[in-house]
Every structure is written in C-alpha cells, then in structure tokens.
Design an enzyme around this catalytic site. Structure first.
Site, PDB file in Angstrom:
ATOM      1  N   ASP A 118      -8.074  -5.546  -0.568  1.00  0.00           N
ATOM      2  CA  ASP A 118      -8.513  -6.391  -1.677  1.00  0.00           C
ATOM      3  C   ASP A 118      -8.263  -7.887  -1.473  1.00  0.00           C
ATOM      4  O   ASP A 118      -8.767  -8.700  -2.248  1.00  0.00           O
ATOM      5  CB  ASP A 118      -7.820  -5.934  -2.977  1.00  0.00           C
ATOM      6  CG  ASP A 118      -8.354  -4.604  -3.461  1.00  0.00           C
ATOM      7  OD1 ASP A 118      -9.565  -4.389  -3.349  1.00  0.00           O
ATOM      8  OD2 ASP A 118      -7.551  -3.771  -3.936  1.00  0.00           O
TER       9      ASP A 118
ATOM     10  N   HIS B 246       0.848  -1.189   0.000  1.00  0.00           N
ATOM     11  CA  HIS B 246       0.000   0.000   0.000  1.00  0.00           C
ATOM     12  C   HIS B 246       0.885   1.241   0.000  1.00  0.00           C
ATOM     13  O   HIS B 246       1.957   1.234   0.593  1.00  0.00           O
ATOM     14  CB  HIS B 246      -0.918   0.008   1.237  1.00  0.00           C
ATOM     15  CG  HIS B 246      -2.086   0.912   1.066  1.00  0.00           C
ATOM     16  ND1 HIS B 246      -2.039   2.242   1.377  1.00  0.00           N
ATOM     17  CD2 HIS B 246      -3.335   0.672   0.581  1.00  0.00           C
ATOM     18  CE1 HIS B 246      -3.206   2.788   1.097  1.00  0.00           C
ATOM     19  NE2 HIS B 246      -4.020   1.862   0.611  1.00  0.00           N
TER      20      HIS B 246
HETATM   21  N1  ACO Z   1       4.155  -7.614  -4.407  1.00  0.00           N
HETATM   22  C1  ACO Z   1       5.491  -7.649  -4.429  1.00  0.00           C
HETATM   23  N2  ACO Z   1       6.254  -6.567  -4.224  1.00  0.00           N
HETATM   24  C2  ACO Z   1       5.623  -5.402  -4.008  1.00  0.00           C
HETATM   25  C3  ACO Z   1       4.237  -5.294  -3.977  1.00  0.00           C
HETATM   26  C4  ACO Z   1       3.491  -6.464  -4.181  1.00  0.00           C
HETATM   27  N3  ACO Z   1       2.165  -6.444  -4.161  1.00  0.00           N
HETATM   28  N4  ACO Z   1       3.887  -4.019  -3.716  1.00  0.00           N
HETATM   29  C5  ACO Z   1       5.017  -3.338  -3.600  1.00  0.00           C
HETATM   30  N5  ACO Z   1       6.079  -4.169  -3.776  1.00  0.00           N
HETATM   31  C6  ACO Z   1       7.483  -3.821  -3.691  1.00  0.00           C
HETATM   32  C7  ACO Z   1       7.955  -3.166  -4.983  1.00  0.00           C
HETATM   33  O1  ACO Z   1       8.420  -4.098  -5.915  1.00  0.00           O
HETATM   34  C8  ACO Z   1       9.045  -2.300  -4.447  1.00  0.00           C
HETATM   35  O2  ACO Z   1      10.158  -3.108  -4.161  1.00  0.00           O
HETATM   36  P1  ACO Z   1      11.655  -2.613  -4.509  1.00  0.00           P
HETATM   37  O3  ACO Z   1      11.824  -1.364  -3.683  1.00  0.00           O
HETATM   38  O4  ACO Z   1      12.492  -3.766  -4.095  1.00  0.00           O
HETATM   39  O5  ACO Z   1      11.624  -2.316  -5.976  1.00  0.00           O
HETATM   40  C9  ACO Z   1       8.510  -1.811  -3.111  1.00  0.00           C
HETATM   41  O6  ACO Z   1       7.617  -2.840  -2.672  1.00  0.00           O
HETATM   42  C10 ACO Z   1       7.772  -0.495  -3.184  1.00  0.00           C
HETATM   43  O7  ACO Z   1       6.780  -0.597  -4.198  1.00  0.00           O
HETATM   44  P2  ACO Z   1       6.158   0.617  -4.968  1.00  0.00           P
HETATM   45  O8  ACO Z   1       5.546   0.135  -6.248  1.00  0.00           O
HETATM   46  O9  ACO Z   1       7.140   1.746  -5.069  1.00  0.00           O
HETATM   47  O10 ACO Z   1       5.022   1.068  -3.966  1.00  0.00           O
HETATM   48  P3  ACO Z   1       3.824   2.009  -4.325  1.00  0.00           P
HETATM   49  O11 ACO Z   1       3.523   2.778  -3.111  1.00  0.00           O
HETATM   50  O12 ACO Z   1       4.058   2.775  -5.572  1.00  0.00           O
HETATM   51  O13 ACO Z   1       2.682   0.950  -4.674  1.00  0.00           O
HETATM   52  C11 ACO Z   1       0.821  -0.412  -4.712  1.00  0.00           C
HETATM   53  C12 ACO Z   1       1.569   0.692  -3.955  1.00  0.00           C
HETATM   54  C13 ACO Z   1       0.521   0.057  -6.137  1.00  0.00           C
HETATM   55  C14 ACO Z   1      -0.485  -0.677  -3.998  1.00  0.00           C
HETATM   56  C15 ACO Z   1       1.714  -1.673  -4.744  1.00  0.00           C
HETATM   57  O14 ACO Z   1       1.941  -2.123  -3.431  1.00  0.00           O
HETATM   58  C16 ACO Z   1       1.122  -2.780  -5.595  1.00  0.00           C
HETATM   59  O15 ACO Z   1       1.333  -2.803  -6.815  1.00  0.00           O
HETATM   60  N6  ACO Z   1       0.335  -3.723  -4.988  1.00  0.00           N
HETATM   61  C17 ACO Z   1      -0.328  -4.748  -5.741  1.00  0.00           C
HETATM   62  C18 ACO Z   1      -1.628  -4.181  -6.331  1.00  0.00           C
HETATM   63  C19 ACO Z   1      -2.647  -3.926  -5.248  1.00  0.00           C
HETATM   64  O16 ACO Z   1      -2.843  -4.705  -4.344  1.00  0.00           O
HETATM   65  N7  ACO Z   1      -3.378  -2.789  -5.377  1.00  0.00           N
HETATM   66  C20 ACO Z   1      -4.461  -2.437  -4.460  1.00  0.00           C
HETATM   67  C21 ACO Z   1      -4.048  -1.354  -3.503  1.00  0.00           C
HETATM   68  S1  ACO Z   1      -5.344  -1.001  -2.348  1.00  0.00           S
HETATM   69  C22 ACO Z   1      -6.491  -0.221  -3.277  1.00  0.00           C
HETATM   70  O17 ACO Z   1      -6.190   0.500  -4.179  1.00  0.00           O
HETATM   71  C23 ACO Z   1      -7.886  -0.458  -2.996  1.00  0.00           C
END
Ligand code: ACO
Length: 380
Positions: free
Chosen positions: A316, A265
């Site tokens: 989710d 998140h």
């Molecule tokens: N699985 C694996 N690794 C992840 C995940 C995940 N679900 N989410 C974040 N990471 C990792 C990234 O790869 C990154 O790692 P790194 O630094 O080694 O490259 C680190 O965590 C930070 O990730 P970001 O993408 O920079 O985090 P951001 O704040 O931009 O993303 C998001 C948040 C989009 C929710 C992300 O966690 C994600 O893609 N999750 C999966 C999709 C999801 O569940 N979305 C629903 C969110 S809740 C909602 O909107 C209702």
C-alpha cells in the site's frame, strides 16, 4: 474448570493458523516471495498482463492465445452496466464513500446477472468474469457522476487497465502509464488467505454465491488495517509535504506508539516483493510528472521505520503515490484494489465450492457461566 470449548490452542488473529488448503497463491514470508498458481510474482509483473493473470488465477494455468482471446472477449462483452446497477451508483448521496458504493453495486449486480440463481460451477465462473469486467465500469461511473459528468462507455479496443483509467478520467492514457497501472493490478490480484479473501471463503463455504462473497470481501478490504491503508498512506505524505519534515514526523508518531500506515505485515518478515515493483514505478512516474518529492519523502520514512521498528513497507505504500501522480483521487485507491483483487477472491470462491466444508471454528469462551435469571422487576 469445565469449559464449553474443546481443548485447542487459541491464537489471537489466527496468526500462524493454517485454515485451508489452496492451490491459488502462496506467500513465503521469510523470503519475501509471492507465487500465483506456481508463477513467481516478479515474472508475472515483468511479462504478463492483468487479463492473463486473472485467467491464471481463475483457471490454474496461463491461457493459450485462443483462450486469452476468448477470455478477453468475455470481459469486453460484459463491461457495460445494467441500468439497475447504474441507478444505484447514481442514487448514492453526495460524499458517499466509494467503497460503500462499490460494495452495494456489486451486491445489486446479482439482481440482473443472467446466471442469478444458478450455482453450477460454469455459472459461477461466468459471474466471476462479469464482476471482473464490471468493477472498472462501476468505478468510472461513480467518479464521473460525482464530478457532475456523464459516465463513459468502455472502449472495446482498450485493455482492462487502460479502460479503467479512461473511464475515470475521460482520457486515453499514455502507454507508460497504462503499463504501470496494469502491473499494479497484477500485483494486487491475489495474496493467499488475507483478511478479505478469508472473508470471501467463509461466505462461500456456506454455499452462498459469488456476489455475496465478493460483497463481504469488499467490506473487509475497506478497513485501514487492510486495503484502506493506501489512502491513509497518501494522507500521511500530504501531511508531511516535504522531505525535510519526514524524519521528525515519523519519529513523533512512533514515540506516541502510533502506526505508520502501509508498514508492517502479518506474513512478510522482509521486503514485500510487490513493493519493489511499485517503488520503481512510483519513482519513474513521479519523475515523469515532476513530483519526485514524494519518492524522497517515502525513502526517508522507509529508512526511519526500518531502523526504529524493523518494519518494511507493504503493497500500500508505493501504490499510493503511483496512483497519486496518475491523478487518481485518494479515496479511489482502495476501490482500485477491489478491481484487481476481485479476480483472486473469485478464484478462491470457485476453489472453495469445488471442495467445500462449512468454515465454523470455535471461540474460547471467557464470559461468565451459571448466572441466575431474575425477572425485570427485580433488576432495579
Ligand atoms: N507502524 C508502527 N508499528 C507497527 C506497525 C506500523 N505500521 N505495524 C506493526 N507495528 C508494530 C506493533 O505496534 C507491534 O509492536 P509491539 O510488539 O512493540 O507492540 C508489532 O509491530 C507487531 O504488530 P501487530 O499489530 O501484532 O502485527 P499484526 O501482524 O497483527 O499486524 C498489520 C499486521 C495489521 C498489517 C500491521 O502491521 C499494521 O497495522 N500496519 C499498518 C496498516 C497497514 O499497512 N495495513 C495494510 C497491510 S497490507 C494489506 O492488507 C493489503
């Protein structure tokens, strides 16, 4: 080097940027706390109803008995769809994505809204209540029509949660199922300046109307990084199938640097407070319907992702299995999110309109400058 853009820090994805003031909702990311209009989400989930919560978001206070009665009556009076909207849903081609259908139906609802063209606050409020009332009916009509059945008429004696399930399935659901669904609607109703709400506020800030803002918000919610993650999470669980396969499945994806859907998140650095309610309800209903293995798989995934990446599941993850054991088709999970979040979007639109300034940030320009224009014949 001179640049077209004023000096200011650029943050990719606007991470950490405060983009507006709001009294609707706030998220304490480090503590895992979510507050609607001053009320902790745990109190609302334990004691409230979706109707009360929607009223709270739109009006700022919990309703009195009389206010709730009147609000509920307004919802019930607006649940039926105009034939123009129904026609659009009917005309959607076989296999249409329900989020596309919903987005189009909401956009079209303004054609027949009694307050179309009136952008006074009172009219915008009435439009918001109509959208909250009609989204479950749109959803039900879409589901029934694509399964070759006639859409049902909303039942006046049912709550919004019960009606939504009734309109989808044709059956009056059990009290325990209705309560779980109602709590899920409460938990999804708002979440500060998430991507879809921000989209709604950007649209509203041009003084566009509620229907336009909600249409744009639905488009934003559909993406798999936002509301679309619940469907993706269930697809993952169906692919894993059994608890003994869960750990290796997740490890393989993480090793390939793939994302595990419904984890992570932008704001929470600890457990998403919505997830704890959804986890409990998903476990209880999974047991009730003889499908406890999903919960078993989910606990393993949570454990591995926490250990390997330090990430928690978000709203989710357990909503996916909660809806699955209720028998709701996978592609309707995000549309159900819409049926709830529309209350938050509308509260934000009303708030934006009450004290508006056009939202128009700048971009840090990284393209070329001072290029010489050449006629087409000389460009090869
Ligand atoms: N699985 C694996 N690794 C992840 C995940 C995940 N679900 N989410 C974040 N990471 C990792 C990234 O790869 C990154 O790692 P790194 O630094 O080694 O490259 C680190 O965590 C930070 O990730 P970001 O993408 O920079 O985090 P951001 O704040 O931009 O993303 C998001 C948040 C989009 C929710 C992300 O966690 C994600 O893609 N999750 C999966 C999709 C999801 O569940 N979305 C629903 C969110 S809740 C909602 O909107 C209702």
């Amino acid at each position: 080097m001179p640049t077209a853009t004023p000096d200011s820090a650029f943050t990719k994805g606007l991470e950490g940027v405060v983009a507006t003031e709001s009294a609707v909702c706030t998220v304490f990311g480090d503590e895992g706390r979510l507050v609607y209009r001053g009320y902790d989400i745990h109190d609302l989930a334990d004691h409230s109803t979706f109707e009360e919560t929607a009223y709270l978001l739109l009006n700022g206070d919990l309703p009195t008995r009389a206010q709730l009665k009147s609000f509920t009556a307004q919802i019930k009076a607006s649940q039926k769809l105009d034939r123009v909207v129904l026609r659009i849903i009917k005309d959607a081609p076989a296999g249409a994505n329900p989020m596309h259908v919903l987005r189009t139906a909401v956009s079209a609802a303004v054609f027949v809204d009694p307050d179309r063209g009136d952008d006074s606050r009172a009219a915008e409020y009435r439009k918001a209540v109509r959208l909250i009332a009609q989204l479950p009916t749109m959803l039900g009509a879409f589901q029934r029509l694509r399964s070759g059945q006639k859409p049902l008429t909303p039942r006046r004696g049912l709550s919004l949660a019960a009606n939504t399930l009734y309109l989808l399935t044709g059956e009056i659901p059990e009290t325990e199922v209705v309560r779980a669904f109602d709590v899920a609607l409460i938990l999804h109703a708002d979440h500060e300046l998430n991507a879809s709400t921000f989209a709604a506020r950007v649209i509203a800030a041009t003084l566009a109307d509620v229907h336009g803002a909600v249409t744009g918000a639905i488009a934003a919610l559909a993406g798999p990084l936002h509301g679309g993650a619940n469907t993706e999470a269930m697809k993952m669980l169906l692919d894993i199938k059994t608890p003994d396969r869960a750990e290796s499945w997740v490890r393989e994806r993480l090793a390939r640097k793939e994302r595990i859907m419904a984890f992570g998140h932008r704001v929470y650095r600890t457990e998403d407070p919505r997830a704890s309610h959804l986890r409990r309800m998903s476990e209880e209903l999974g047991r009730k319907f003889g499908q406890s293995h999903w919960f078993g798989i989910q606990r393993i995934i949570e454990d591995v992702v926490k250990r390997e990446k330090g990430l928690y599941c978000n709203v989710d993850f357990y909503s996916a299995t909660l809806y699955y054991v209720m028998g709701i088709p996978l592609d309707l999970y995000t549309p159900i999110f819409v049926a709830s979040r529309v209350s938050g979007w509308c509260a934000h639109v009303l708030e934006q309109h009450a004290d508006n300034r056009l939202i128009r940030p700048r971009a840090e320009y990284v393209g070329p400058l001072n290029r010489r224009w050449t006629p087409l014949r000389k460009r090869g």
